[in-house]
Design a protein around this motif. Sequence first.
Motif, mmCIF file in Angstrom:
data_model
loop_
_atom_site.group_PDB
_atom_site.id
_atom_site.type_symbol
_atom_site.label_atom_id
_atom_site.label_comp_id
_atom_site.label_asym_id
_atom_site.label_seq_id
_atom_site.Cartn_x
_atom_site.Cartn_y
_atom_site.Cartn_z
ATOM 1 N N ARG A 81 41.810 34.562 56.209
ATOM 2 C CA ARG A 81 41.648 33.836 54.935
ATOM 3 C C ARG A 81 41.883 34.773 53.755
ATOM 4 N NH1 ARG A 81 36.167 30.456 56.294
ATOM 5 N NH2 ARG A 81 37.144 28.914 57.632
ATOM 6 N N LEU A 82 41.337 35.980 53.848
ATOM 7 C CA LEU A 82 41.542 36.959 52.772
ATOM 8 C C LEU A 82 43.014 37.319 52.648
ATOM 9 C CD1 LEU A 82 38.428 39.219 53.380
ATOM 10 C CD2 LEU A 82 38.856 37.786 51.366
ATOM 11 N N HIS A 83 43.717 37.400 53.763
ATOM 12 C CA HIS A 83 45.155 37.692 53.729
ATOM 13 C C HIS A 83 45.905 36.549 53.050
ATOM 14 C CE1 HIS A 83 49.262 38.071 55.466
ATOM 15 N NE2 HIS A 83 49.050 39.325 55.112
ATOM 16 N N ALA A 84 45.551 35.313 53.371
ATOM 17 C CA ALA A 84 46.191 34.156 52.736
ATOM 18 C C ALA A 84 45.943 34.139 51.226
ATOM 19 C CB ALA A 84 45.688 32.859 53.370
ATOM 20 N N LYS A 85 44.800 34.672 50.809
ATOM 21 C CA LYS A 85 44.459 34.750 49.381
ATOM 22 C C LYS A 85 45.019 36.011 48.728
ATOM 23 C CE LYS A 85 40.079 32.323 49.997
ATOM 24 N NZ LYS A 85 38.610 32.441 49.870
ATOM 25 N N GLN A 86 45.741 36.809 49.493
ATOM 26 C CA GLN A 86 46.332 38.065 49.023
ATOM 27 C C GLN A 86 45.288 39.078 48.603
ATOM 28 O OE1 GLN A 86 49.064 36.672 46.033
ATOM 29 N NE2 GLN A 86 50.589 36.093 47.555
ATOM 30 N N ALA A 87 44.097 38.992 49.186
ATOM 31 C CA ALA A 87 43.033 39.942 48.878
ATOM 32 C C ALA A 87 43.069 41.147 49.811
ATOM 33 C CB ALA A 87 41.670 39.259 48.966
ATOM 34 N N VAL A 88 43.745 40.992 50.970
ATOM 35 C CA VAL A 88 43.918 42.105 51.899
ATOM 36 C C VAL A 88 45.371 42.136 52.358
ATOM 37 C CG1 VAL A 88 41.523 42.045 52.754
ATOM 38 C CG2 VAL A 88 43.305 40.791 53.975
ATOM 39 N N THR A 89 45.786 43.294 52.831
ATOM 40 C CA THR A 89 47.096 43.430 53.456
ATOM 41 C C THR A 89 46.873 43.777 54.911
ATOM 42 O OG1 THR A 89 47.245 45.776 52.896
ATOM 43 C CG2 THR A 89 48.181 44.210 51.309
ATOM 44 N N ALA A 106 37.580 45.189 40.927
ATOM 45 C CA ALA A 106 37.950 44.501 39.685
ATOM 46 C C ALA A 106 39.178 43.626 39.896
ATOM 47 C CB ALA A 106 38.205 45.521 38.574
ATOM 48 N N GLY A 107 40.139 44.126 40.634
ATOM 49 C CA GLY A 107 41.340 43.351 40.918
ATOM 50 C C GLY A 107 41.039 42.116 41.738
ATOM 51 N N LEU A 108 40.114 42.245 42.685
ATOM 52 C CA LEU A 108 39.739 41.092 43.500
ATOM 53 C C LEU A 108 38.976 40.056 42.684
ATOM 54 C CD1 LEU A 108 38.772 42.975 46.752
ATOM 55 C CD2 LEU A 108 40.801 41.567 46.366
ATOM 56 N N ALA A 109 38.131 40.513 41.777
ATOM 57 C CA ALA A 109 37.419 39.576 40.906
ATOM 58 C C ALA A 109 38.412 38.832 40.014
ATOM 59 C CB ALA A 109 36.378 40.315 40.057
ATOM 60 N N ALA A 110 39.414 39.546 39.516
ATOM 61 C CA ALA A 110 40.436 38.911 38.686
ATOM 62 C C ALA A 110 41.227 37.882 39.486
ATOM 63 C CB ALA A 110 41.379 39.973 38.114
ATOM 64 N N LEU A 111 41.514 38.203 40.742
ATOM 65 C CA LEU A 111 42.212 37.261 41.610
ATOM 66 C C LEU A 111 41.393 35.991 41.805
ATOM 67 C CD1 LEU A 111 44.643 36.727 43.531
ATOM 68 C CD2 LEU A 111 43.302 37.833 45.328
ATOM 69 N N ARG A 112 40.081 36.132 42.015
ATOM 70 C CA ARG A 112 39.217 34.965 42.168
ATOM 71 C C ARG A 112 39.196 34.138 40.879
ATOM 72 N NH1 ARG A 112 35.933 38.804 44.814
ATOM 73 N NH2 ARG A 112 34.620 39.001 42.986
ATOM 74 N N MET A 113 39.111 34.814 39.741
ATOM 75 C CA MET A 113 39.090 34.097 38.464
ATOM 76 C C MET A 113 40.391 33.319 38.269
ATOM 77 S SD MET A 113 37.303 37.127 36.225
ATOM 78 C CE MET A 113 37.667 36.444 34.632
ATOM 79 N N ARG A 114 41.500 33.951 38.599
ATOM 80 C CA ARG A 114 42.800 33.293 38.443
ATOM 81 C C ARG A 114 42.899 32.071 39.356
ATOM 82 N NH1 ARG A 114 47.925 34.519 36.127
ATOM 83 N NH2 ARG A 114 49.085 32.614 36.469
ATOM 84 N N ARG A 115 42.386 32.205 40.585
ATOM 85 C CA ARG A 115 42.425 31.102 41.540
ATOM 86 C C ARG A 115 41.599 29.924 41.034
ATOM 87 N NH1 ARG A 115 40.437 33.524 45.788
ATOM 88 N NH2 ARG A 115 42.088 35.037 45.908
ATOM 89 N N VAL A 116 40.443 30.211 40.453
ATOM 90 C CA VAL A 116 39.609 29.137 39.897
ATOM 91 C C VAL A 116 40.357 28.455 38.757
ATOM 92 C CG1 VAL A 116 37.523 28.663 38.560
ATOM 93 C CG2 VAL A 116 37.398 30.115 40.593
ATOM 94 N N LEU A 117 40.937 29.234 37.881
ATOM 95 C CA LEU A 117 41.679 28.679 36.751
ATOM 96 C C LEU A 117 42.858 27.836 37.229
ATOM 97 C CD1 LEU A 117 42.001 28.516 33.696
ATOM 98 C CD2 LEU A 117 43.345 30.621 33.799
#
Length: 166
Positions: A81-89, A106-117
């Motif tokens: 799931r994290l790979h599908a969300k581009q949070a891990v390689t 910080a980058g992962l938090a930004a990714l979550r914020m962007r996904r919510v938006l």
Amino acid sequence: MGGKSFGRPPGGAGDPGRAAPEPEECGGGGRERGRRRGQGQLEAQVLAALHRAPGPAGAAWVQERLGGDLAYTTVMTILSRLHAKQAVTRERSGRSYLWSPAADEAGLAALRMRRVLDGEPDRDAVLTSFVSTLSAQDEQLLRTLLDRAAEGAPGADRGSDEARGG
């Protein structure tokens, strides 16, 4: 058909629609039934383990670091799931994968914020509401970062939308 059914807790007690599991459902031992921890919490724990790894890590290594109460297949599901969300390689290593975090916290938090938006139908309303609740210090930081992004400075976030004509 419908959504996934996770069944009832052992003994049939509890409200199947409740948001949080009962404490006795979270203890060690026994088979996993449904989600005992929130998906976000489990993802955060897996990411934290990967951040502590000396390099790319296998799912078994992550499982050991999480205390062993999770099934290997559960760890693999979270990593996928994290790979599908581009949070891990991941990179192939024989018949399995070695996993690494794709960004710092910080980058992962930004990714979550962007996904919510991205999931909201009225982006303008969401951004307006968010910005209106910022502290003066956070607002100034945001202005500085937006200015840097507009100037094309190194380290600027690639998320600027010049095409929106703001």
